[in-house]
Design an enzyme around this catalytic site. Structure first.
Site, PDB file in Angstrom:
ATOM      1  N   ALA A 231       0.812  -1.221   0.000  1.00 11.37           N
ATOM      2  CA  ALA A 231       0.000   0.000   0.000  1.00 11.37           C
ATOM      3  C   ALA A 231       0.843   1.267   0.000  1.00 11.37           C
ATOM      4  CB  ALA A 231      -0.919   0.004   1.217  1.00 11.37           C
ATOM      5  N   GLY A 233       3.251   1.933  -2.122  1.00  9.90           N
ATOM      6  CA  GLY A 233       3.681   2.316  -3.459  1.00  9.90           C
ATOM      7  C   GLY A 233       4.872   1.545  -3.976  1.00  9.90           C
ATOM      8  N   GLY A 259       0.470  -6.472  -8.023  1.00  7.91           N
ATOM      9  CA  GLY A 259       1.829  -6.487  -8.547  1.00  7.91           C
ATOM     10  C   GLY A 259       1.864  -6.697 -10.054  1.00  7.91           C
ATOM     11  N   ASP A 260       0.950  -7.512 -10.565  1.00  5.57           N
ATOM     12  CA  ASP A 260       0.873  -7.740 -12.014  1.00  5.57           C
ATOM     13  C   ASP A 260       0.462  -6.461 -12.737  1.00  5.57           C
ATOM     14  OD1 ASP A 260       1.415 -10.375 -11.321  1.00  5.57           O
ATOM     15  OD2 ASP A 260      -0.702 -10.939 -11.322  1.00  5.57           O
TER      16      ASP A 260
END
Length: 320
Positions: A231, A233, A259-260
């Site tokens: 969360a 960044g 993440g993808d």
């Protein structure tokens, strides 16, 4: 900031998912261990990290080719579903084993997610050789390649290092997003971009301090390292500089696929020749907007467009 309009044809991006999956998401009102549950919603779609990346890239207007392995009844369903995704071309290599399923249980009360991941089919030596031929044939038409996810049984642990070297020999920028032994061996192939999360980074380097670990990962062979901080960044260490990209506020929801989405953001901005701060803004905005989607590979577009103007990027000093 978005240079490509939806529907506009551009260079083909290649995503590699050696361990594809049919993703099944069950939503339940409240998940309790050892109890029987009534499922409020079932979602089923083609998955695996590189397939999720491809879906986000396609939604951004990019043409994508998906390769990897697919087999058995589950694999047939996966390939049928891929035909429903605009701008995505199926170049999966058939295998005798059955494609795995991944099951995600979403607790609607708390938002918590529980994942059940099957190992995947055993890949025979001849099947691995067939894939490598397909991969080499696809590289000349690719503007960038993403190597994503776990290795199925039978694939050599050094597979990603070899695939990275093959892409670099073809002068195609290559991103690596994996974990464990595949990550440790893969970084030695010198990928242009490495995209670990903090746990993967700590496992690779032994350091739990994100900046120090990111710089260490780059010294191990990666040209650039962009670390997902959840969360908080993204943290990027590049030849041009070091930056931290931060969303305005944490979003609660389903983090599966965040993440993808970040990988898709990095790749799309890479092939559009965006400067690093813009790449990080796009990746961070996509990652955060994915949390509001019930399934991996999707993102909330309204949230994404809002975050493009509110994500902040700041320079970072070198760690001692």
């Amino acid at each position: 900031m978005e240079g490509r309009q939806e529907g506009e044809v551009g260079p083909v991006i290649l995503t590699v998912t050696l361990n594809t999956a049919l993703d099944i998401t069950y939503r339940v009102p409240s998940l309790r261990a050892g109890a029987s549950h009534r499922v409020s919603e079932v979602l089923e779609r083609p998955g695996g990290k590189g397939v999720n990346v491809a879906r986000v890239l396609a939604a951004l207007g990019h043409e994508v080719t998906v390769t990897g392995f697919s087999g058995g009844p589950t694999g047939r369903v996966l390939r049928d579903r891929l035909t429903e995704v605009p701008r995505v071309t199926d170049a999966l290599v058939p295998v005798s084993g059955a494609t795995r399923r991944t099951v995600t249980l979403v607790d609607d009360r708390t938002g918590a997610t529980t994942h059940l991941n099957e190992p995947g089919p055993h890949i025979a030596h001849a099947e691995w050789s067939a894939f490598q031929e397909v991969y080499e044939d696809l590289l000349p038409s690719a503007s960038a390649v993403a190597l994503c996810g776990s290795l199925p049984p039978g694939v050599p642990v050094g597979a990603y290092a070899n695939l990275v070297r093959t892409a670099r020999a073809a002068r195609v920028p290559v991103l690596l997003d994996t974990s464990g032994a595949a990550l440790r061996r893969g970084v030695a192939g010198r990928p242009d971009l490495l995209k670990p999360n903090t746990e993967e980074l700590a496992e690779l380097t032994g350091s739990h301090e994100p900046l120090r670990a990111t710089q260490d990962a780059r010294r191990r062979g990666a040209g650039t390292v962009v670390a997902s901080l959840g969360a908080d960044g993204l943290l990027a260490v590049t030849p041009e500089g070091r930056w931290r990209a931060t969303p305005p506020a944490p979003l609660t929801g389903n983090p599966t696929g965040a993440g993808d989405a970040a990988v898709a953001g990095l790749l799309s901005a890479l092939v559009e020749h965006r400067p690093w701060p813009e790449r990080l803004i796009r990746a961070t905005a996509l990652s955060a907007a994915t949390v509001l989607s019930p399934t991996a590979g999707d993102f909330d577009r309204e949230t994404y467009e809002r975050l493009l103007t509110t994500v902040t990027v700041t320079g970072v000093a070198t760690a001692a």
